[in-house]
Write a protein that holds these residues in place. Sequence first.
Motif, PDB file in Angstrom:
ATOM      1  N   ARG A  18       0.866  -1.176   0.000  1.00 31.57           N
ATOM      2  CA  ARG A  18       0.000   0.000   0.000  1.00 31.57           C
ATOM      3  C   ARG A  18       0.902   1.225   0.000  1.00 31.57           C
ATOM      4  NH1 ARG A  18      -4.467   2.196   4.330  1.00 31.57           N
ATOM      5  NH2 ARG A  18      -5.387   3.656   2.867  1.00 31.57           N
ATOM      6  N   SER A  19       0.729   2.073  -1.000  1.00 33.10           N
ATOM      7  CA  SER A  19       1.516   3.306  -1.084  1.00 33.10           C
ATOM      8  C   SER A  19       0.754   4.343  -1.900  1.00 33.10           C
ATOM      9  CB  SER A  19       2.881   3.040  -1.732  1.00 33.10           C
ATOM     10  OG  SER A  19       2.733   2.691  -3.092  1.00 33.10           O
ATOM     11  N   GLN A  20       1.282   5.552  -1.870  1.00 27.06           N
ATOM     12  CA  GLN A  20       0.714   6.611  -2.691  1.00 27.06           C
ATOM     13  C   GLN A  20       1.755   6.962  -3.750  1.00 27.06           C
ATOM     14  OE1 GLN A  20      -0.164  10.533  -0.894  1.00 27.06           O
ATOM     15  NE2 GLN A  20      -2.262  10.110  -1.538  1.00 27.06           N
ATOM     16  N   GLN A  21       1.349   6.947  -5.005  1.00 26.30           N
ATOM     17  CA  GLN A  21       2.235   7.209  -6.130  1.00 26.30           C
ATOM     18  C   GLN A  21       1.710   8.397  -6.924  1.00 26.30           C
ATOM     19  OE1 GLN A  21       5.051   5.352  -6.457  1.00 26.30           O
ATOM     20  NE2 GLN A  21       4.385   4.243  -4.634  1.00 26.30           N
ATOM     21  N   ALA A  27      -1.915  12.392  -7.206  1.00 30.67           N
ATOM     22  CA  ALA A  27      -1.618  11.332  -6.243  1.00 30.67           C
ATOM     23  C   ALA A  27      -2.602  10.183  -6.434  1.00 30.67           C
ATOM     24  CB  ALA A  27      -1.714  11.876  -4.823  1.00 30.67           C
ATOM     25  N   ARG A  28      -2.067   8.984  -6.461  1.00 27.62           N
ATOM     26  CA  ARG A  28      -2.902   7.800  -6.683  1.00 27.62           C
ATOM     27  C   ARG A  28      -2.539   6.742  -5.647  1.00 27.62           C
ATOM     28  NH1 ARG A  28      -4.090   4.803 -12.325  1.00 27.62           N
ATOM     29  NH2 ARG A  28      -5.116   3.006 -11.434  1.00 27.62           N
ATOM     30  N   LEU A  29      -3.556   6.151  -5.022  1.00 28.00           N
ATOM     31  CA  LEU A  29      -3.341   5.091  -4.047  1.00 28.00           C
ATOM     32  C   LEU A  29      -3.073   3.784  -4.789  1.00 28.00           C
ATOM     33  CD1 LEU A  29      -3.328   4.235  -1.072  1.00 28.00           C
ATOM     34  CD2 LEU A  29      -5.777   3.804  -1.276  1.00 28.00           C
ATOM     35  N   SER A  30      -2.007   3.120  -4.412  1.00 24.66           N
ATOM     36  CA  SER A  30      -1.647   1.838  -5.015  1.00 24.66           C
ATOM     37  C   SER A  30      -1.745   0.760  -3.935  1.00 24.66           C
ATOM     38  CB  SER A  30      -0.216   1.914  -5.563  1.00 24.66           C
ATOM     39  OG  SER A  30       0.196   0.665  -6.046  1.00 24.66           O
ATOM     40  N   ILE A  87      -1.177   6.786   4.812  1.00 24.59           N
ATOM     41  CA  ILE A  87      -1.618   7.001   3.425  1.00 24.59           C
ATOM     42  C   ILE A  87      -3.111   7.174   3.400  1.00 24.59           C
ATOM     43  CG2 ILE A  87      -1.749   5.901   1.164  1.00 24.59           C
ATOM     44  CD1 ILE A  87       0.881   4.555   1.810  1.00 24.59           C
TER      45      ILE A  87
END
Length: 87
Positions: A18-21, A27-30, A87
């Motif tokens: 889980r990260s933000q890219q 910004a998109r949550l992955s 996040i």
Amino acid sequence: MRYTPAGMPIVNAVLQHRSQQMEAGIARLSEFEISAVAAGEISGRFSQTPLGGLYQFTGFLNKKTRNSKSLVFHIIDFSAVQDSAPI
């Protein structure tokens, strides 16, 4: 932990990411889960690692089997990381 017929130790796991890219300036949550395997010497250390921790992994992706289309992440090394901003 299991052992191959040749006696090599193997540990199977499911890793959660889980990260933000940033993509195109937004910004998109992955988030995803991926099957993983640790083989050989690293499997002993990996099998003793507490569940639910935050870790950085080094490894590679490969097909699960020769004719499979699904991928598995082969763990070569890993280390614990400090919890960062939520996040």
